[in-house]
Design a protein around this motif. Structure first.
Motif, PDB file in Angstrom:
ATOM      1  N   ASP A   4      25.997  55.260  98.922  1.00 49.59           N
ATOM      2  CA  ASP A   4      25.707  54.854  97.554  1.00 49.59           C
ATOM      3  C   ASP A   4      26.653  55.542  96.578  1.00 49.59           C
ATOM      4  O   ASP A   4      27.168  54.908  95.642  1.00 49.59           O
ATOM      5  CB  ASP A   4      24.250  55.177  97.207  1.00 49.59           C
ATOM      6  N   MET A   5      26.897  56.835  96.788  1.00 49.21           N
ATOM      7  CA  MET A   5      27.822  57.562  95.914  1.00 49.21           C
ATOM      8  C   MET A   5      29.235  57.004  96.035  1.00 49.21           C
ATOM      9  O   MET A   5      29.934  56.865  95.025  1.00 49.21           O
ATOM     10  CB  MET A   5      27.803  59.061  96.259  1.00 49.21           C
ATOM     11  N   ALA A   6      29.656  56.669  97.241  1.00 50.25           N
ATOM     12  CA  ALA A   6      30.991  56.109  97.429  1.00 50.25           C
ATOM     13  C   ALA A   6      31.111  54.751  96.743  1.00 50.25           C
ATOM     14  O   ALA A   6      32.155  54.431  96.166  1.00 50.25           O
ATOM     15  CB  ALA A   6      31.298  55.990  98.919  1.00 50.25           C
ATOM     16  N   GLU A   7      30.046  53.972  96.789  1.00 48.28           N
ATOM     17  CA  GLU A   7      30.062  52.626  96.206  1.00 48.28           C
ATOM     18  C   GLU A   7      29.936  52.656  94.684  1.00 48.28           C
ATOM     19  O   GLU A   7      30.633  51.936  93.979  1.00 48.28           O
ATOM     20  CB  GLU A   7      28.917  51.800  96.809  1.00 48.28           C
ATOM     21  N   ASN A   8      29.037  53.521  94.167  1.00 42.30           N
ATOM     22  CA  ASN A   8      28.681  53.476  92.742  1.00 42.30           C
ATOM     23  C   ASN A   8      29.102  54.704  91.951  1.00 42.30           C
ATOM     24  O   ASN A   8      28.862  54.757  90.749  1.00 42.30           O
ATOM     25  CB  ASN A   8      27.163  53.291  92.608  1.00 42.30           C
ATOM     26  N   GLY A   9      29.660  55.703  92.597  1.00 40.92           N
ATOM     27  CA  GLY A   9      30.033  56.933  91.907  1.00 40.92           C
ATOM     28  C   GLY A   9      28.870  57.899  91.836  1.00 40.92           C
ATOM     29  O   GLY A   9      27.769  57.634  92.327  1.00 40.92           O
ATOM     30  N   LEU A  10      29.117  59.020  91.209  1.00 43.45           N
ATOM     31  CA  LEU A  10      28.088  60.050  91.075  1.00 43.45           C
ATOM     32  C   LEU A  10      27.041  59.619  90.062  1.00 43.45           C
ATOM     33  O   LEU A  10      27.359  58.944  89.078  1.00 43.45           O
ATOM     34  CB  LEU A  10      28.715  61.362  90.635  1.00 43.45           C
ATOM     35  N   PRO A  11      25.793  60.027  90.261  1.00 42.08           N
ATOM     36  CA  PRO A  11      24.754  59.682  89.287  1.00 42.08           C
ATOM     37  C   PRO A  11      24.957  60.467  87.992  1.00 42.08           C
ATOM     38  O   PRO A  11      25.600  61.523  87.975  1.00 42.08           O
ATOM     39  CB  PRO A  11      23.457  60.083  89.983  1.00 42.08           C
ATOM     40  N   ALA A  12      24.387  59.958  86.915  1.00 36.72           N
ATOM     41  CA  ALA A  12      24.448  60.660  85.634  1.00 36.72           C
ATOM     42  C   ALA A  12      23.663  61.962  85.738  1.00 36.72           C
ATOM     43  O   ALA A  12      22.653  62.043  86.433  1.00 36.72           O
ATOM     44  CB  ALA A  12      23.862  59.780  84.530  1.00 36.72           C
ATOM     45  N   VAL A  13      24.122  62.965  85.037  1.00 36.11           N
ATOM     46  CA  VAL A  13      23.478  64.279  85.078  1.00 36.11           C
ATOM     47  C   VAL A  13      22.016  64.176  84.649  1.00 36.11           C
ATOM     48  O   VAL A  13      21.139  64.839  85.211  1.00 36.11           O
ATOM     49  CB  VAL A  13      24.250  65.280  84.184  1.00 36.11           C
TER      50      VAL A  13
END
Length: 78
Positions: A44-53
């Motif tokens: 999921d991180m690879a597909e969508n990037g890091l989540p918002a803080v």
């Protein structure tokens, strides 16, 4: 990795008690499930990037919750 033992190793192995074999299978299933969950998060991180803080839980809160779980388990055993 093959789930079948190598033919030459099979003859030199000692069989396990059924309860021990079941415990190992249960541990393997739990480990596999944990690895699948981690892989899903990483994908999921690879597909969508890091989540918002703002969407994340601070590590201190996670640590305290885990320590509380460990403490409750320990007192139940004692």
């Amino acid at each position: 990795m093959s789930e079948q033992p190598a033919p030459e190793a099979a003859s030199s192995r000692q069989p396990l008690e059924p309860t021990a074999a079941d415990a190992i299978r249960a541990y393997a299933a739990k480990t596999r499930e944990s690895a699948d969950q981690l892989a899903a998060v990483l994908e999921d991180m690879a597909e969508n990037g890091l989540p918002a803080v703002d969407d994340c839980t601070p590590w201190e809160d996670l640590r305290e919750a885990h320590l509380a779980r460990l403490t409750s388990q320990r007192s139940a055993v004692a």
